[in-house]
Enzyme design. Structure first.
Site, PDB file in Angstrom:
ATOM      1  N   HIS A   1       0.834  -1.202   0.000  1.00 42.53           N
ATOM      2  CA  HIS A   1       0.000   0.000   0.000  1.00 42.53           C
ATOM      3  C   HIS A   1       0.864   1.246   0.000  1.00 42.53           C
ATOM      4  CE1 HIS A   1      -4.026  -1.643   1.291  1.00 42.53           C
ATOM      5  NE2 HIS A   1      -3.262  -2.661   1.631  1.00 42.53           N
TER       6      HIS A   1
ATOM      7  N   HIS B   1      -3.281  -0.269  11.889  1.00 39.92           N
ATOM      8  CA  HIS B   1      -2.542   0.985  11.826  1.00 39.92           C
ATOM      9  C   HIS B   1      -2.657   1.747  13.139  1.00 39.92           C
ATOM     10  CE1 HIS B   1      -0.718   4.423   9.930  1.00 39.92           C
ATOM     11  NE2 HIS B   1      -1.778   5.178  10.098  1.00 39.92           N
TER      12      HIS B   1
ATOM     13  N   GLU C   1      -8.056  10.907  13.150  1.00 41.92           N
ATOM     14  CA  GLU C   1      -8.877  10.679  11.966  1.00 41.92           C
ATOM     15  C   GLU C   1     -10.359  10.612  12.327  1.00 41.92           C
ATOM     16  OE1 GLU C   1      -7.422   6.961  10.601  1.00 41.92           O
ATOM     17  OE2 GLU C   1      -5.413   7.695  10.136  1.00 41.92           O
TER      18      GLU C   1
ATOM     19  N   HIS D   1     -10.879   7.968  15.348  1.00 40.86           N
ATOM     20  CA  HIS D   1      -9.696   7.261  15.827  1.00 40.86           C
ATOM     21  C   HIS D   1      -8.648   8.324  16.142  1.00 40.86           C
ATOM     22  CE1 HIS D   1     -11.213   3.824  13.046  1.00 40.86           C
ATOM     23  NE2 HIS D   1     -11.776   3.756  14.233  1.00 40.86           N
TER      24      HIS D   1
ATOM     25  N   HIS E   1      -6.312   0.802  15.004  1.00 43.06           N
ATOM     26  CA  HIS E   1      -7.537   0.545  14.254  1.00 43.06           C
ATOM     27  C   HIS E   1      -7.182  -0.193  12.973  1.00 43.06           C
ATOM     28  CE1 HIS E   1      -5.970   4.489  12.993  1.00 43.06           C
ATOM     29  NE2 HIS E   1      -6.501   4.246  11.800  1.00 43.06           N
TER      30      HIS E   1
END
Length: 448
Positions: free
Chosen positions: A302, A345, A351, A375, A381
């Site tokens: 990613h 993560h 966020e 979060h 999360h």
């Protein structure tokens, strides 16, 4: 609003260069040529500058527009305090920052007659509006068009409709924004919100609903692209500004001003949406999220989710945003030997995530359009158990993600939830349960 109102036909003009100088006039000859503030402005209008930055900020960051209007903005009576309703502003001191992961269902249905301003409900935020730092997360749920005018001196408003379209009647003209699009109204710009198709042959339409990021800091701009190069992400030419339109109304109009966290009201004897022509680079605009040019891997793993940044509000630390607006738009997933949903993560940024339509590929259930999750910094999360198990066993063929549209407000500081958000009936009390059942697979005795 009744009375003799002149409303020029709705229209949009492409900015063709985000932050560049643009001009529009509702009546030919309303824009003066060669001088911003001539001794006598054309057509008996008043010249007025609206500054969204300090006069001495660098040219590349300087935001201002010249407005040519029927009455100057200075022609108004005193403002008086009115009730703030469910609207709150930084600094958020009624609660403490919470390290727990939080998720909410959509706002409940509003009482009849709730307009956009009355329907604003603050979830939380950070910083200090009086110091022009930080941001706030609001949701709105409205079932009536506004018959008053609103402006926000504390910050610019990024409006994300989730259900029902809005018509923003601004000083610069009309902006139509539908779910799947976003609109930005700069700090201090006056506007009124009409619900599109609020009345029809079938009776009142369903209430309009969505999200608002109130950005107290530097105005949103396009992010630098770095190694991506000149093209990709949001294209400057896809941002649209209104064409000039004005109201010629000589009757009482309530104007609500949000100032240092409180709402103030004054009754003008005319509509302040009376700008006949304008030019500058401090303008409201709308952007279609489906025009976002997604960048992603064509091999494995990613890239960081910063590749989904549409707009950023820079801070005093390069690369560390006061707030980023991020969209997870339709895209292809083609990575080989890769866990394709968003990975587990922890992040120094905080966020808030919302869903405009469909489903989000990291959550099997519970995250619904109109709802949202928070979060905060360094809270762990990622995909829920069902998503993890399904993605770990999936056959990795090219896959089109086009059944959802999600977004994120990402900010450098923790988001403190308001007391009303922390106690809300629509707060999901069992959000942590989505990660239960993620079993141990590593051998207890280790490897021989």
């Amino acid at each position: 609003m009744s009375g003799d109102a002149r409303k020029v036909a709705e229209g949009l003009t492409y900015l063709t260069g985000f932050g560049n100088e643009h001009a529009s006039e509702a009546v030919p000859g309303a824009l003066p040529l060669g001088r911003n503030s001539p001794q006598r402005a054309p057509l008996g209008l008043y010249a007025e500058q609206l500054s969204g930055s300090a006069f001495t900020e660098p040219r590349a960051h300087n935001r201002r527009s010249w407005l040519y209007r029927i009455r100057p903005s200075a022609a108004h009576p005193a403002f008086t305090r009115i009730h703030n309703g469910t609207l709150r502003t930084a600094p958020f001191t009624e609660s403490v920052p919470d390290p727990n992961r939080l998720r909410w269902n959509p706002l409940p249905e509003p009482p009849a007659g709730t307009d956009f301003v009355k329907g604003l409900w603050t979830l939380g935020g950070n910083g200090d509006a009086t110091q022009r730092t930080g941001m706030a997360v609001h949701l709105y749920h409205a079932n009536a068009s506004m018959d008053r005018v609103f402006s926000d001196a504390d910050g610019e408003l990024l409006i994300v409709p989730e259900r029902g379209g809005l018509l923003l009647r601004t000083e610069f003209g009309l902006l139509r924004v539908e779910p799947g699009e976003v609109a930005v109204v700069p700090r201090g710009v006056r506007f009124r919100v009409d619900l599109l198709d609020a009345e029809s042959d079938r009776g009142p339409s369903p209430a309009a609903r969505g999200y608002v990021c109130e950005n107290y800091g530097a105005p949103f701009r396009l992010p630098d692209l770095g190694p991506i190069g000149a093209n990709g992400l949001a294209g400057a030419r896809d941002f649209r500004a209104p064409v000039a339109a004005y109201e010629d109304v000589e009757e009482p109009v309530e104007v609500v001003n949000k100032f240092c966290g409180n709402l103030w009201s004054a009754v003008y004897d005319h509509s302040p949406l009376d700008v006949v022509a304008w030019h500058g680079n401090y303008v409201p605009y709308v952007y279609d999220l489906r025009r976002f040019n997604v960048i992603g891997t064509i091999s494995y793993d990613h890239p960081d989710p910063s590749i989904f940044t549409v707009l950023t509000s820079p801070s005093d630390t390069p690369g560390l945003a006061g707030v980023d607006f991020v969209v997870f738009a339709p895209r292809w997933l083609v990575g080989e030997d890769t866990f394709r949903p968003p990975y587990f993560h922890r992040n120094v940024m905080s966020e808030y995530m919302g869903l405009i339509e469909g489903a989000y590929d990291a959550k099997a259930e519970g995250f619904v359009p109109g709802g949202g999750s928070l979060h905060n910094m360094m809270s762990a999360h990622g995909p829920d158990r069902e998503t993890f198990e399904r993605a770990s066993a999936a056959e990795l063929r090219p896959q089109k993600i086009d059944d959802g549209l999600a977004f994120m407000f990402e900010t450098r500081w923790p988001v403190t939830a308001t007391a009303q958000a922390a106690r809300a009936a629509h707060l999901q009390r069992g959000y942590d349960d989505v990660w239960q059942g993620l079993e141990r697979h590593f051998p207890r005795t280790g490897f021989a």
